[in-house]
Design a protein around this motif. Structure first.
Motif, PDB file in Angstrom:
ATOM      1  N   ASP A   1      -5.291  -1.519  -4.070  1.00 23.33           N
ATOM      2  CA  ASP A   1      -6.373  -1.117  -4.969  1.00 23.33           C
ATOM      3  C   ASP A   1      -6.040  -1.312  -6.453  1.00 23.33           C
TER       4      ASP A   1
ATOM      5  N   THR B   1     -10.517   0.812 -11.805  1.00 21.81           N
ATOM      6  CA  THR B   1     -10.100   0.264 -10.513  1.00 21.81           C
ATOM      7  C   THR B   1     -10.129  -1.254 -10.460  1.00 21.81           C
TER       8      THR B   1
ATOM      9  N   LYS C   1      -3.704  -0.073  -8.551  1.00 19.66           N
ATOM     10  CA  LYS C   1      -3.558   1.156  -9.303  1.00 19.66           C
ATOM     11  C   LYS C   1      -2.100   1.586  -9.371  1.00 19.66           C
TER      12      LYS C   1
ATOM     13  N   SER D   1       0.870  -1.179   0.000  1.00 16.74           N
ATOM     14  CA  SER D   1       0.000   0.000   0.000  1.00 16.74           C
ATOM     15  C   SER D   1       0.905   1.226   0.000  1.00 16.74           C
TER      16      SER D   1
END
Length: 177
Positions: A68, A86, A70, A50
């Motif tokens: 996520d 996403t 991305k 993260s």
């Protein structure tokens, strides 16, 4: 002895000129610190668990966030999302192997760092530290059509549409000035 001399001379020249060509014999622009071969391949960003877990990050850092799915870049105000969609994934569509399991099985060397330019204490895996040069991304015409099996976090410059292209594991996102 001759091989050692050649290696030392090569490293000295690399530090002195602070320009590196990957997959080709020379850098195509005097303003480039890192230049890639023109081919149907891209540069894959580091995967992180993260963005909040990345310590000591500096502005301009780019990563692929596994939480996520991305591609993100760090600015003073926080992390900017470069993936519009996403629904990214780390599962290879050809082999059905999840890249995260491969990454997690590897032993991380936290001291690993490559610096192009004048070395500083800036954290990162690959740090370009030139004050008057920049990285030239791998150039690919229509990467969504020509790169057969892109990895999550891949970045290229689309020469056909003249824009930045990033892949989140599911779809390409295109950014134009």
């Amino acid at each position: 002895m001759k091989n050692i001399f050649v290696i030392i001379l090569s490293l000295f020249c690399e530090v002195l000129f602070s320009q590196i060509a990957i997959g080709k014999t020379s850098v195509s622009s005097p303003s480039a610190s890192l230049d890639f071969e023109i081919a149907n391949r891209g540069m894959i960003l580091p995967w992180v668990t993260s963005t909040g877990a990345v310590a000591g990050v500096v502005n301009g850092t780019m990563v692929y966030d596994l939480i996520d799915k991305k591609v993100k870049v760090k600015y003073a105000s926080g992390w900017k999302d470069l993936s519009v969609d996403t629904s990214g994934t780390t599962v290879d569509p050809v082999t059905n192997v999840d890249g995260v399991t491969i990454q997690n099985a590897a032993t991380e060397n936290t001291a690993a760092k490559t610096s192009v330019g004048t070395p500083t204490s800036t954290p990162g895996i690959l740090v370009l530290e030139d004050s008057n040069k920049a990285m030239i991304l791998p150039k690919v015409a229509s990467p969504h059509l020509t790169i057969v099996n892109p990895a999550p976090g891949m970045m290229v410059y689309d020469t056909f549409n003249k824009q930045l292209a990033v892949f989140n594991g599911k779809v390409w996102t295109f950014w134009k000035q």
